[in-house]
Design a protein around this motif. Structure first.
Motif, mmCIF file in Angstrom:
data_model
loop_
_atom_site.group_PDB
_atom_site.id
_atom_site.type_symbol
_atom_site.label_atom_id
_atom_site.label_comp_id
_atom_site.label_asym_id
_atom_site.label_seq_id
_atom_site.Cartn_x
_atom_site.Cartn_y
_atom_site.Cartn_z
ATOM 1 N N ALA A 12 0.795 -1.248 0.046
ATOM 2 C CA ALA A 12 -0.040 -0.095 -0.020
ATOM 3 C C ALA A 12 0.824 1.398 0.075
ATOM 4 C CB ALA A 12 -1.077 -0.028 1.227
ATOM 5 N N SER A 13 0.982 1.843 -0.955
ATOM 6 C CA SER A 13 1.968 2.891 -1.344
ATOM 7 C C SER A 13 1.822 4.317 -0.639
ATOM 8 C CB SER A 13 2.250 3.238 -2.870
ATOM 9 O OG SER A 13 0.781 3.762 -3.382
ATOM 10 N N GLU A 14 0.693 4.545 -0.012
ATOM 11 C CA GLU A 14 0.505 5.631 0.586
ATOM 12 C C GLU A 14 1.376 5.895 1.708
ATOM 13 O OE1 GLU A 14 -1.783 3.705 0.261
ATOM 14 O OE2 GLU A 14 -3.522 4.463 -0.135
ATOM 15 N N THR A 15 2.040 7.108 1.988
ATOM 16 C CA THR A 15 2.730 7.347 3.230
ATOM 17 C C THR A 15 1.987 7.751 4.441
ATOM 18 O OG1 THR A 15 3.435 9.427 2.535
ATOM 19 C CG2 THR A 15 4.866 7.660 1.794
ATOM 20 N N LEU A 16 2.483 8.020 5.632
ATOM 21 C CA LEU A 16 1.847 8.318 6.708
ATOM 22 C C LEU A 16 2.405 9.620 7.299
ATOM 23 C CD1 LEU A 16 1.397 5.088 8.863
ATOM 24 C CD2 LEU A 16 -0.486 6.495 7.204
ATOM 25 N N VAL A 231 -0.069 5.364 16.908
ATOM 26 C CA VAL A 231 -0.490 6.673 16.277
ATOM 27 C C VAL A 231 -0.473 6.053 14.595
ATOM 28 C CG1 VAL A 231 0.100 8.952 15.408
ATOM 29 C CG2 VAL A 231 0.413 8.167 17.648
ATOM 30 N N ALA A 232 0.172 5.375 14.176
ATOM 31 C CA ALA A 232 0.594 5.014 12.828
ATOM 32 C C ALA A 232 -0.894 4.283 12.528
ATOM 33 C CB ALA A 232 1.430 3.945 12.525
ATOM 34 N N ASN A 233 -1.279 3.175 13.402
ATOM 35 C CA ASN A 233 -2.602 2.547 12.990
ATOM 36 C C ASN A 233 -3.840 3.211 13.016
ATOM 37 O OD1 ASN A 233 -4.208 -0.530 13.938
ATOM 38 N ND2 ASN A 233 -2.970 -0.363 12.079
ATOM 39 N N MET A 234 -3.866 4.272 14.032
ATOM 40 C CA MET A 234 -4.834 5.215 14.039
ATOM 41 C C MET A 234 -4.929 6.072 12.671
ATOM 42 S SD MET A 234 -5.460 8.821 14.277
ATOM 43 C CE MET A 234 -4.347 9.629 15.003
ATOM 44 N N THR A 385 1.582 -0.166 4.282
ATOM 45 C CA THR A 385 1.702 -1.477 4.642
ATOM 46 C C THR A 385 1.997 -2.650 3.745
ATOM 47 O OG1 THR A 385 0.203 -1.004 6.540
ATOM 48 C CG2 THR A 385 0.354 -3.340 5.856
ATOM 49 N N GLU A 386 3.045 -3.396 3.871
ATOM 50 C CA GLU A 386 3.329 -4.336 2.894
ATOM 51 C C GLU A 386 2.736 -5.849 3.599
ATOM 52 O OE1 GLU A 386 7.607 -4.106 1.212
ATOM 53 O OE2 GLU A 386 7.767 -3.104 2.865
ATOM 54 N N VAL A 387 2.430 -6.393 2.555
ATOM 55 C CA VAL A 387 2.145 -7.850 2.572
ATOM 56 C C VAL A 387 2.560 -8.924 1.681
ATOM 57 C CG1 VAL A 387 -0.066 -7.459 4.019
ATOM 58 C CG2 VAL A 387 -0.274 -8.000 1.591
ATOM 59 N N LYS A 388 3.055 -10.090 2.020
ATOM 60 C CA LYS A 388 3.483 -11.065 1.227
ATOM 61 C C LYS A 388 3.132 -12.401 1.850
ATOM 62 C CE LYS A 388 8.021 -11.801 3.314
ATOM 63 N NZ LYS A 388 9.471 -11.715 3.073
ATOM 64 N N ILE A 389 3.004 -13.172 0.610
ATOM 65 C CA ILE A 389 2.569 -14.903 0.818
ATOM 66 C C ILE A 389 3.695 -15.546 0.639
ATOM 67 C CG2 ILE A 389 0.825 -16.245 0.745
ATOM 68 C CD1 ILE A 389 -0.521 -13.750 1.600
ATOM 69 N N ILE A 390 4.045 -16.381 1.438
ATOM 70 C CA ILE A 390 4.982 -17.440 1.385
ATOM 71 C C ILE A 390 5.020 -18.653 1.507
ATOM 72 C CG2 ILE A 390 6.946 -15.364 2.156
ATOM 73 C CD1 ILE A 390 7.013 -16.940 4.798
ATOM 74 N N ASP A 391 5.530 -19.379 1.128
ATOM 75 C CA ASP A 391 5.450 -21.149 1.150
ATOM 76 C C ASP A 391 6.350 -21.366 2.496
ATOM 77 O OD1 ASP A 391 8.056 -21.194 0.573
ATOM 78 O OD2 ASP A 391 7.701 -21.962 -1.588
ATOM 79 N N SER A 392 6.137 -22.781 2.813
ATOM 80 C CA SER A 392 6.957 -23.250 3.882
ATOM 81 C C SER A 392 8.400 -22.993 3.860
ATOM 82 C CB SER A 392 6.680 -24.779 4.092
ATOM 83 O OG SER A 392 6.977 -25.559 2.940
ATOM 84 N N PRO A 410 4.910 0.286 9.791
ATOM 85 C CA PRO A 410 4.767 1.027 11.126
ATOM 86 C C PRO A 410 4.094 0.502 12.169
ATOM 87 C CG PRO A 410 3.652 2.391 9.415
ATOM 88 C CD PRO A 410 3.996 1.088 8.766
ATOM 89 N N GLN A 411 3.124 -0.111 12.148
ATOM 90 C CA GLN A 411 2.168 -0.535 13.044
ATOM 91 C C GLN A 411 2.657 -1.832 13.615
ATOM 92 O OE1 GLN A 411 1.607 -1.332 9.842
ATOM 93 N NE2 GLN A 411 -0.273 -2.186 9.374
ATOM 94 N N VAL A 412 3.558 -2.453 13.250
ATOM 95 C CA VAL A 412 4.241 -3.808 13.631
ATOM 96 C C VAL A 412 4.832 -3.427 14.940
ATOM 97 C CG1 VAL A 412 5.668 -5.786 13.213
ATOM 98 C CG2 VAL A 412 4.270 -5.019 11.343
ATOM 99 N N MET A 413 4.447 -4.329 15.999
ATOM 100 C CA MET A 413 5.104 -4.133 17.416
ATOM 101 C C MET A 413 6.539 -4.227 17.445
ATOM 102 S SD MET A 413 4.839 -7.933 18.945
ATOM 103 C CE MET A 413 5.447 -9.582 18.416
ATOM 104 N N GLN A 414 7.224 -3.826 18.341
ATOM 105 C CA GLN A 414 8.711 -3.941 18.688
ATOM 106 C C GLN A 414 8.989 -5.390 18.883
ATOM 107 O OE1 GLN A 414 10.402 -1.119 17.575
ATOM 108 N NE2 GLN A 414 8.155 -0.737 17.114
ATOM 109 N N GLY A 415 8.032 -6.050 19.406
ATOM 110 C CA GLY A 415 8.616 -7.523 19.943
ATOM 111 C C GLY A 415 7.761 -7.717 21.146
ATOM 112 N N TYR A 416 8.058 -9.055 21.877
ATOM 113 C CA TYR A 416 7.123 -9.309 22.854
ATOM 114 C C TYR A 416 8.053 -8.840 24.176
ATOM 115 C CZ TYR A 416 4.215 -12.435 19.913
ATOM 116 O OH TYR A 416 3.534 -12.927 19.132
ATOM 117 N N TRP A 417 7.456 -8.411 25.118
ATOM 118 C CA TRP A 417 8.016 -7.950 26.460
ATOM 119 C C TRP A 417 8.627 -9.270 27.349
ATOM 120 C CZ3 TRP A 417 8.867 -3.755 28.819
ATOM 121 C CH2 TRP A 417 9.043 -3.598 30.324
ATOM 122 N N ASN A 418 10.259 -9.116 27.176
ATOM 123 C CA ASN A 418 11.022 -10.055 27.812
ATOM 124 C C ASN A 418 11.017 -11.346 27.420
ATOM 125 O OD1 ASN A 418 11.932 -8.002 29.742
ATOM 126 N ND2 ASN A 418 10.340 -8.525 31.251
#
Length: 558
Positions: A12-16, A231-234, A385-392, A410-418
């Motif tokens: 999705a090529s739009e910028t925020l 904010v990005a997801n908003m 947002t970028e999406v792709k479909i991958i195989d195994s 930009p909406q993708v989390m930084q990771g799982y806490w600890n």
């Protein structure tokens, strides 16, 4: 608008433009300045304007800053249902620089203790109904500050007294507890008003919320969502929703819990930014009361999911609701069936726009354009947002071929806490999030979710997706809802079992299997059919296939 590549990869090529905002709090403050007299939230017949909401949030922030030893960055657990206190506490905590830990009010002692321990929460805001559980687990946590509220504490005193007394003494929903160190939220707000909030400077990359996964696929993990993620997801959702909803003009029904990231983003972020009005439903399981509330309001938006739509449509009184202003219905959290979508549109005159997201993506990844809805699709990626479909093997595959959906944005989390190992298992080095969902990218750029990777059933070497079985079965006029799982089978490896909730008590197993044989290829026809009065669901109404699988394993092991 979108650039389609030869393989199943879509950008999705739009910028925020983040320029107007430096934090989630900035979104809130700007809305309060622009729409001070507009209604912000209504619950149980009482409404708070944006001006009142801001004043309460400042009082709560001041209390935290001046009356506790909490420092910016400390975690505060918020264990509240949909009520007026929720947005006040959330924005007040963020204003004080704390990290919000959204906590399910229906948690058991074990679940509460895990989340409080895992997050390292030092403070807790809890509804009085759950305070007895807090008393039991408190010695095993690091919580130092407890703030208790009752459901109608922010109503006019006479109305609040009556409602609170009814909950406590008539419905007996507030078990006795002993927490002498706890402070009442009403007291905290009164004390906070005496102080002037100390303003803080925020950075977009600061942690704002620890949003715990539902725990239906293992131990609940805290997704680290920054101010930038939220904010990005908003902004991403806003770009789509404003095709239909106008600023300061809309009333939207919010029956799903705001402590869930789906409703948090829609109602506490997007609709707040637009200056719109959210009507909070504390207990959507009480369908008759829910419908009585709907009859009193002229609403233009509705946020729900498939099981809730089914429950409402199954009530004759729902047909008495005024839908003349309804122009946007949003569905997420689980697959929307064709039967439900068609019945909802036929009754309300409003098509359901389905989206897709995860806790780890704050949550929205894709959404159906409200002016170009494709039932059965989760829509297109939201902006940036970028999406792709991958195989195994991790390679991209052609359009039209099912594979694992991966997301980057930009909406993708930084990771799982600890949890660095769990983070590495889902986030690769290029920050692609591997969702575990099987999807197909169509030629027109719309996506379809086939099913959860872990829910896929293998029948004699053929992949069978439960969503497809459930979608077909619920087209039967005598079936309300269904859930399909795989069970061990000596001949085919796995066989399909379907759990059915029927509206016709005379419907039998052979009726269901005959219907399936007419609409499904042979290997997709369920071998086993079990009728139930209800299906196990999560707090937001998502059918829990894993629980059904666990029950089957237990039965077969006996």
């Amino acid at each position: 608008m979108n650039s389609l590549l030869s393989d199943a990869h879509l950008t999705a090529s739009e910028t925020l433009d983040f320029t107007p905002y430096t934090s989630v709090l900035d979104v809130f403050d700007r809305a309060c300045q622009r729409f001070p007299q507009q209604p912000a939230f209504t619950c149980l017949g009482h409404t708070l304007t944006y001006q009142a909401l801001e004043a309460y949030s400042r009082a709560f922030a001041a209390y935290l800053q001046f009356e506790t030893d909490l420092d910016p960055g400390d975690r505060i657990a918020i264990q509240l249902p949909n009520c007026l206190q929720y947005p006040i506490v959330v924005f007040g905590a963020l204003r004080a620089g704390l990290v919000v830990v959204n906590t399910n009010p229906l948690y058991t002692e074990r679940e509460m203790q895990h989340q409080f321990d895992d997050s390292g929460a030092k403070a807790l805001v809890v509804l009085a109904n759950m305070a007895h559980l807090v008393q039991k687990i408190l010695p095993a946590t690091n919580i130092k500050h407890i703030i208790i509220t009752e459901i109608a504490d922010l109503h006019p005193w006479w109305q609040g007294y009556a409602l609170n007394a009814a909950v406590k003494y008539l419905k007996k929903q507030v078990p006795a507890y002993h927490l002498p160190q706890a402070v009442r939220l009403k007291h905290a707000l009164a004390v906070g008003k005496r102080h002037q909030v100390h303003p803080l400077t925020f950075q977009l990359d600061q942690l704002a919320v620890l949003q715990y996964t539902g725990g239906t696929t293992g131990v609940a993990k805290g997704a680290m969502l920054t101010h930038a993620n939220l904010v990005a997801n908003m902004l991403q959702a806003r770009a789509v929703i404003t095709q239909i909803l106008e600023e300061g003009q809309e009333t939207v029904i919010a029956p799903l819990p705001m402590y869930h990231i789906y409703t948090f983003t829609v109602n506490c972020m997007v609709l707040v930014d637009l200056g719109n009005h959210s009507v909070l439903i504390p207990n959507p399981r009480d369908i008759p009361a829910f419908i009585r509330t709907l009859k009193k309001i002229r609403f233009s938006g509705f946020v729900g999911l498939n099981t809730l739509f089914v429950a409402l449509l199954n009530q004759a009184s729902f047909r008495e609701v005024d839908f003349s202003a309804l122009k946007l219905t949003i569905s997420g959290g689980m697959a929307l069936t064709h039967a439900t979508a068609e019945e909802w549109q036929a009754l309300t005159g409003c098509a359901i726009a389905e989206g897709y997201g995860m806790t780890e993506t704050a949550p929205i990844v894709t959404f159906n354009p409200p002016n170009a809805i494709q039932t059965g699709s989760i829509g297109r990626p939201v902006p940036a947002t970028e999406v792709k479909i991958i195989d195994s093997t991790g390679h991209k595959i052609p359009k039209g071929v099912p594979g694992e959906l991966c997301v980057r944005g930009p909406q993708v989390m930084q990771g799982y806490w600890n949890r660095p190992q769990e983070t590495q298992a889902i986030l690769d080095q290029e920050h692609w999030l591997h969702t575990g969902d099987i999807a197909i990218l169509q030629e027109d750029g719309f996506l379809r979710i086939v099913d959860r990777k872990k829910d896929m059933i293998n029948v004699s070497g053929f992949n069978v997706y439960p969503n497809e079985i459930e979608d077909v079965v619920t087209e039967h006029p005598d079936i309300i809802e269904a859930a399909a799982i795989g069970v061990l089978d000596a001949k085919s490896g796995e066989a399909i079992k379907i759990f059915v909730v029927a509206r016709n008590p005379h419907l039998n197993v052979e009726d269901v299997r005959t219907y399936c044989r007419e609409h499904l290829t042979a290997y997709k026809v369920p071998k086993f059919v079990e009728f139930r009065n209800e299906l196990p669901k999560s707090v937001v109404g998502k059918i829990l296939r894993r629980q059904l699988r666990d029950e089957e394993r237990s039965k077969r092991a006996q």
